[in-house]
Design a protein around this motif. Structure first.
Motif, mmCIF file in Angstrom:
data_model
loop_
_atom_site.group_PDB
_atom_site.id
_atom_site.type_symbol
_atom_site.label_atom_id
_atom_site.label_comp_id
_atom_site.label_asym_id
_atom_site.label_seq_id
_atom_site.Cartn_x
_atom_site.Cartn_y
_atom_site.Cartn_z
ATOM 1 N N SER A 1 3.060 -0.542 18.869
ATOM 2 C CA SER A 1 2.252 0.528 18.265
ATOM 3 C C SER A 1 3.033 1.234 17.160
ATOM 4 O O SER A 1 2.495 1.505 16.083
ATOM 5 N N LEU A 2 4.300 1.532 17.407
ATOM 6 C CA LEU A 2 5.097 2.237 16.393
ATOM 7 C C LEU A 2 5.297 1.377 15.154
ATOM 8 O O LEU A 2 5.453 1.904 14.048
ATOM 9 N N ASN A 3 5.300 0.068 15.314
ATOM 10 C CA ASN A 3 5.402 -0.815 14.143
ATOM 11 C C ASN A 3 4.243 -0.575 13.183
ATOM 12 O O ASN A 3 4.376 -0.748 11.975
ATOM 13 N N THR B 1 9.833 12.796 6.676
ATOM 14 C CA THR B 1 9.024 13.058 5.473
ATOM 15 C C THR B 1 8.782 14.548 5.237
ATOM 16 O O THR B 1 8.071 14.918 4.316
ATOM 17 N N GLN B 2 9.370 15.391 6.120
ATOM 18 C CA GLN B 2 9.231 16.854 6.011
ATOM 19 C C GLN B 2 7.764 17.283 5.986
ATOM 20 O O GLN B 2 7.341 18.111 5.183
ATOM 21 N N SER B 3 6.966 16.671 6.875
ATOM 22 C CA SER B 3 5.537 17.013 6.958
ATOM 23 C C SER B 3 5.157 17.289 8.408
ATOM 24 O O SER B 3 4.147 16.813 8.904
ATOM 25 N N GLY B 4 6.007 18.046 9.099
ATOM 26 C CA GLY B 4 5.779 18.322 10.514
ATOM 27 C C GLY B 4 4.520 19.124 10.768
ATOM 28 O O GLY B 4 4.028 19.859 9.895
ATOM 29 N N LEU B 5 3.988 18.999 11.999
ATOM 30 C CA LEU B 5 2.804 19.758 12.384
ATOM 31 C C LEU B 5 3.112 21.242 12.419
ATOM 32 O O LEU B 5 4.249 21.666 12.678
ATOM 33 N N ARG C 1 0.817 -1.216 0.000
ATOM 34 C CA ARG C 1 0.000 0.000 0.000
ATOM 35 C C ARG C 1 0.849 1.265 0.000
ATOM 36 O O ARG C 1 0.533 2.243 -0.671
ATOM 37 N N ASN C 2 1.955 1.262 0.769
ATOM 38 C CA ASN C 2 2.828 2.448 0.815
ATOM 39 C C ASN C 2 3.388 2.778 -0.568
ATOM 40 O O ASN C 2 3.490 3.951 -0.957
ATOM 41 N N THR D 1 6.661 4.132 8.939
ATOM 42 C CA THR D 1 6.972 3.527 7.648
ATOM 43 C C THR D 1 8.470 3.540 7.385
ATOM 44 O O THR D 1 9.054 2.571 6.912
ATOM 45 N N PHE D 2 9.120 4.670 7.716
ATOM 46 C CA PHE D 2 10.522 4.845 7.367
ATOM 47 C C PHE D 2 11.469 4.561 8.536
ATOM 48 O O PHE D 2 12.594 4.120 8.333
#
Length: 954
Positions: free
Chosen positions: A841-843, A894-898, A42-43, A847-848
């Motif tokens: 949970s982190l599993n 992923t450079q998608s920080g909050l 899926r990824n 993804t990376f």
């Protein structure tokens, strides 16, 4: 062919021949669908779809889940070009320019009024997350000549009954076969699940003499629903013979009453069933085939953010109308309410809203507006705020949609869409509060006392009413982390049967213990392992009723799982049932702690309860300026309340408190003994001797007179002065058979012991039927530190219940009990269960990043945060924090920080400087740097940790 080309070719191929109406109904393709059909991860599919999106070859429909469409194919269908600079749309109707399916092509073409006054318009999500379900429902009720029988599937509290009611209302408007006077009959099959004869009689009716007690003929629900709709909730509880009678009726429209031999009665009824189960496994296949329409209602969790907020507003508006006051609620409270709805769905959200509104009403008795602040929420609801720690996208969506405050006014109808609501109390709490306020004001009761009394009323009327939903669901959610849902569902069915047959309640660990026992039994069967059954035939004579019930349960297990169940398994089940039946607590010595200071006594008792659980202990704080006479009266009152017939031990610090015992005994007639110089260790030891060792008052007093604490030194391993050899230490693992569950417990406890550096302690599985036989021998052979499991073996050692170990802070309890027993003071390392659950949970979320690689740095960072906050976090808070930080690190990759959108105060800025210093560990070990925005969110999480969420032990 490259992977991206394969995916695009698949989209084009699957899009061929579909009409615009079909696209409006299905919305497009999801990444999961594509991954499943093409056998690609899926990824990887998501990554290629994003590339196609940037190439402007496909378009994206936002939502949960996201859908994708081939741009060229949509342009061909619409006969126009889509905007070049837009490749994301809110919904499919935005793509089609507002076009909707042509009613002229469907069965509703002759019923224009149905489109003008559509009952489904009142349903939140009817145009978004429930759009497909609504279309299915319309098709079901409009299909000629009498509609299509339907099965609604969804979790408890998603609104299945409401949805069925809206189907009925729509059918009355649009379906040609349903008249204005048609009835909507509701029946819950679970009400008579254990009496198939009576259940079938309710549905189809019976003739006189059909069964014992059938003194006259009676019509069933099918007859009452003739010309209308029969809604069968929990339809999976219908016995097989009931399902067969029902699908024959669905096939032919004819039926027979119970006791009749021929089916010569007719009725025209649209059957709608509802179930929380998988139809394929819980219903007869022949029955499922008769139901052409299956509608799945998504859980609250699966609904988009906009739907969740609209549902929240709707439920708040109902309360505003009830109390006839505006309700003002802050953004954090709204997020907490939404985040806390992790089970129970809309029904649970409704109960939580009623609870906070009732508390708000109490705090704003004399105000024109009911204000709800996050700080005033019960601690269990505050936990919902931290649910979002690992839901970056959702908390961003909610933040965009929610203002700082929401005010709902008592305007319009805003009443419930359906009257038959199991989550609706049969009382008006606000009327109860107002009546009692008026009465107490007439009696000149102070506002402080009014608030105190009415808070108790809310707890009694509302918390107890909803306890049947929330506590059950919460436990269920936790148990599902350990056993499969199928096993748990079956265990719940067994619990219901046990309580009805034995006419008593089982205790709170029944579901967990029985589920684990059944899991281990089925595993043995699957692996063809033979259990080493011991000689336990005596239970047949000792517990004949429980044994007969166990035989029936074994038969159920055999039929459901298609396995052979040995007779001796029923004997073990008998022992298990016996141990899990609630019994009245034995009389024991009560403990009353009294000390000078504002919170000295209560702090000690709080620590003890967190370690040993709830016990028969109470406390009184005595500020230095308080009149001793008042304290004496209060102590007399408390002694009367907590005495269980064996007297009360008074643990006090100094001064006048040391002389109150004789006065209390003389005036109350209750025996007391007093020990001064109270410490936390003294309270622990007193409760241990009173509850675990069940000692008498005088014996406890004599044994504690010279007690001076557990010490602060490492216990020497040399023999005692008596010359007797030191016995090896052990922990007992009490289980049903000594296998399966026992091994799981043994592995867990062994890990805990390894984590605190005590690998020399033996873990001994002890089957419950062998407790009485072996406990004396074990007590002589071993120094037993504690016992864990399904029942207390009474071995003069602390007992940690199974559910506490798996669900609560059981690891902390075990650690403290072992350390106290061994007089240890060195701090334990990071809790093993916290680390294990974080990794698991982190599993799922990462993804990376590799959870095993990052967990050490995260743990060290959280430890640093505890020092900055100057307070330790409990296990639940640590797990939430660890997961949030792990996801934050992934966002850095992923450079998608909050993006932090709350106010930044000077205090927060000062904290962030400290957090940055602590976060240097990620740069040193992982070459990753947490952004300031992410650190601000972490600061918010720590600020919102309530006192209940932090460990009280320092």
């Amino acid at each position: 062919m490259k992977r991206i080309d394969r995916i695009y070719a698949y989209l084009v191929e699957q899009s061929q021949g579909k009409t615009l109406d079909e696209w409006i109904r299905i919305e497009g393709f999801t990444a999961s669908d594509i991954a499943k059909d093409l056998g690609i991860l899926r990824n990887n599919v998501s990554a290629e779809l994003n590339k196609l999106l940037r190439q402007k070859r496909i378009i994206k429909i936002k939502g949960r889940p996201v859908h994708y469409l081939v741009k060229q194919i949509m342009e061909d269908l619409l006969g126009t070009k889509l905007p070049e600079d837009q490749y994301e749309y809110e919904n499919i109707l935005e793509v089609t320019g507002g076009q909707s399916p042509d009613p002229g092509n469907g069965p509703s073409a002759n019923h224009d009024t149905a489109w003008e006054t559509n009952p489904f318009d009142d349903l939140i999500g009817s145009k978004t997350s429930l759009k497909v379900q609504v279309e299915q429902a319309k098709a079901a009720v409009l299909y000629p000549p009498h509609g299509l029988h339907t099965l609604i599937v969804g979790q408890t509290g998603v609104g299945k009954t409401l949805f069925a009611n809206l189907m009925f209302n729509y059918a009355k408007l649009a379906a040609p076969f349903m008249d204005e006077d048609a009835q909507f009959i509701v029946f819950n099959c679970a009400d008579y699940a254990n009496n198939p004869q009576l259940l079938i009689s309710h549905i189809f009716g019976h003739i006189k003499g059909a069964f014992t007690g059938a003194d006259s003929e009676k019509d069933g629900l099918v007859s009452k629903a003739d010309g209308g709709m029969l809604f069968l909730d929990e339809i999976h509880r219908l016995p097989p013979e009931g399902q067969e009678m029902l699908f024959y009726f669905m096939d032919t429209g004819t039926y027979a009453k119970l006791g009749e031999t021929e089916r010569n009665r007719n009725a025209n009824v649209l059957i709608v069933g509802a179930t929380t189960e998988d139809p394929e496994s819980s219903l007869l296949k022949t029955f499922v085939r008769r139901i052409p329409i299956l509608i799945r209602i998504p859980s609250f969790e699966e609904r988009p953010a906009i739907d969740k907020i609209e549902i929240l507003k709707f439920l708040l508006a109902i309360e505003a109308n009830r109390v006839q006051k505006p309700i003002k609620i802050d953004a954090e409270s709204m997020k907490a309410l939404i985040g806390n709805t992790s089970y129970g769905n809309v029904g649970q959200l409704k109960s939580n809203i009623q609870l906070v509104c009732a508390n708000g009403f109490l705090h704003c008795l004399h105000d024109d507006v009911i204000t709800i602040h996050f700080k005033d929420l019960p601690s269990e609801l505050k936990n919902g705020f931290f649910y979002f720690s690992r839901k970056r996208q959702e908390i961003q969506e909610l933040s965009d949609l929610i203002d700082s405050y929401l005010t709902v006014y008592p305007e319009g109808e805003n009443k419930a869409l359906f009257e038959e609501d199991p989550y609706e109390p049969d009382f008006n709490l606000y009327n109860i509060i107002e009546d009692k306020v008026s009465f107490m004001m007439e009696q000149d009761v102070s506002d402080e006392d009014i608030n105190r009394f009415l808070k108790l009323d809310i707890d009694i009327h509302l918390n107890k009413f909803y306890n049947k939903f929330s506590s059950y669901a919460l436990n269920r959610e936790k148990i599902l982390k350990i056993v499969s849902e199928d096993i748990l569902n079956f265990s719940e069915e067994v619990q219901d049967i046990v309580e009805k047959r034995l006419k008593c309640k089982v205790n709170e660990r029944f579901l967990l213990a029985f589920s684990l026992h059944l899991t281990s039994f089925l595993k043995r069967v699957k692996n063809q392992q033979v259990a080493n059954y011991t000689n336990i035939e005596n239970v047949i004579n000792d517990r004949p009723q429980e044994y007969q019930l166990s035989l029936d349960i074994c038969k159920m297990i055999g039929e459901k799982y298609r396995v052979h169940v040995p007779v001796k398994e029923a004997m073990y089940l008998t022992i298990l049932l016996t141990s899990l039946i609630d019994e009245q607590k034995a009389e024991q010595v009560a403990i009353l702690v009294a000390a000078h200071g504002f919170s000295t006594a209560s702090s000690m008792v709080s620590v003890v309860k967190s370690l040993l659980g709830e016990s028969n202990v109470d406390c009184i704080d005595m500020p230095l300026d308080m009149d001793p006479k008042y304290v004496l009266e209060e102590m007399k009152r408390r002694v009367k309340e907590i005495d269980m017939g064996k007297g009360v031990l008074l643990l006090v610090d100094m001064g006048s408190l040391t002389g109150f015992g004789d006065v209390i005994t003389q005036e109350t007639g209750i025996k007391t003994r007093t020990i001064d110089m109270v410490t936390t260790a003294l309270v622990i030891e007193a409760i241990r001797k009173a509850t675990i060792m069940e000692m008498d008052l005088d014996d406890i007093y004599e044994s504690l007179k010279e007690f001076r604490g557990y010490g602060s030194y490492q216990m020497e391993s040399k023999p005692r002065e008596t010359g007797k050899p030191v016995k090896p230490q052990a922990i007992l693992s009490v289980c049903s058979t000594g296998e399966g569950t026992a091994e799981k417990l043994k592995q867990l406890i062994t890990r805990l012991l390894k984590n605190i550096g005590k690998t020399n302690i033996a873990v001994i599985p002890l089957p419950i039927n062998e407790v009485e036989e072996k406990k004396e021998m074990l007590m002589q052979k071993y120094d037993i530190l504690l016992a864990v499991g399904i029942a207390d073996p009474k071995v003069q050692a602390p007992f940690v219940p199974l559910e506490s170990l798996f669900m609560g802070d059981g690891e902390t309890q075990v650690t403290h009990l072992i350390q106290n027993h061994q007089l240890l003071k060195q701090p334990p390392r990071s809790p093993a269960m916290v680390r294990e659950m974080t990794e698991e949970s982190l599993n799922e979320f990462l993804t990376f990043l590799n959870p095993k690689k990052v967990i050490t740095a995260i743990t060290a960072f959280v430890t640093a945060l505890e020092k900055i906050a100057e307070r330790p976090f409990n296990n639940a808070s640590k797990i939430n924090m660890n997961i949030h930080i792990g996801c934050a690190l992934e966002r850095m990759v992923t450079q998608s920080g909050l993006i932090y959108k709350n106010d930044i105060t000077p205090e927060k800025t000062a904290k962030i400087k400290k957090y940055k210093k602590a976060a240097q560990i990620f740069e040193d070990q992982l070459k990753l740097k947490l952004s300031d925005d992410e650190l601000y969110y972490i600061a918010d999480m720590i600020d919102h940790l309530s006192a209940e969420q932090t460990a009280a032990v320092r």
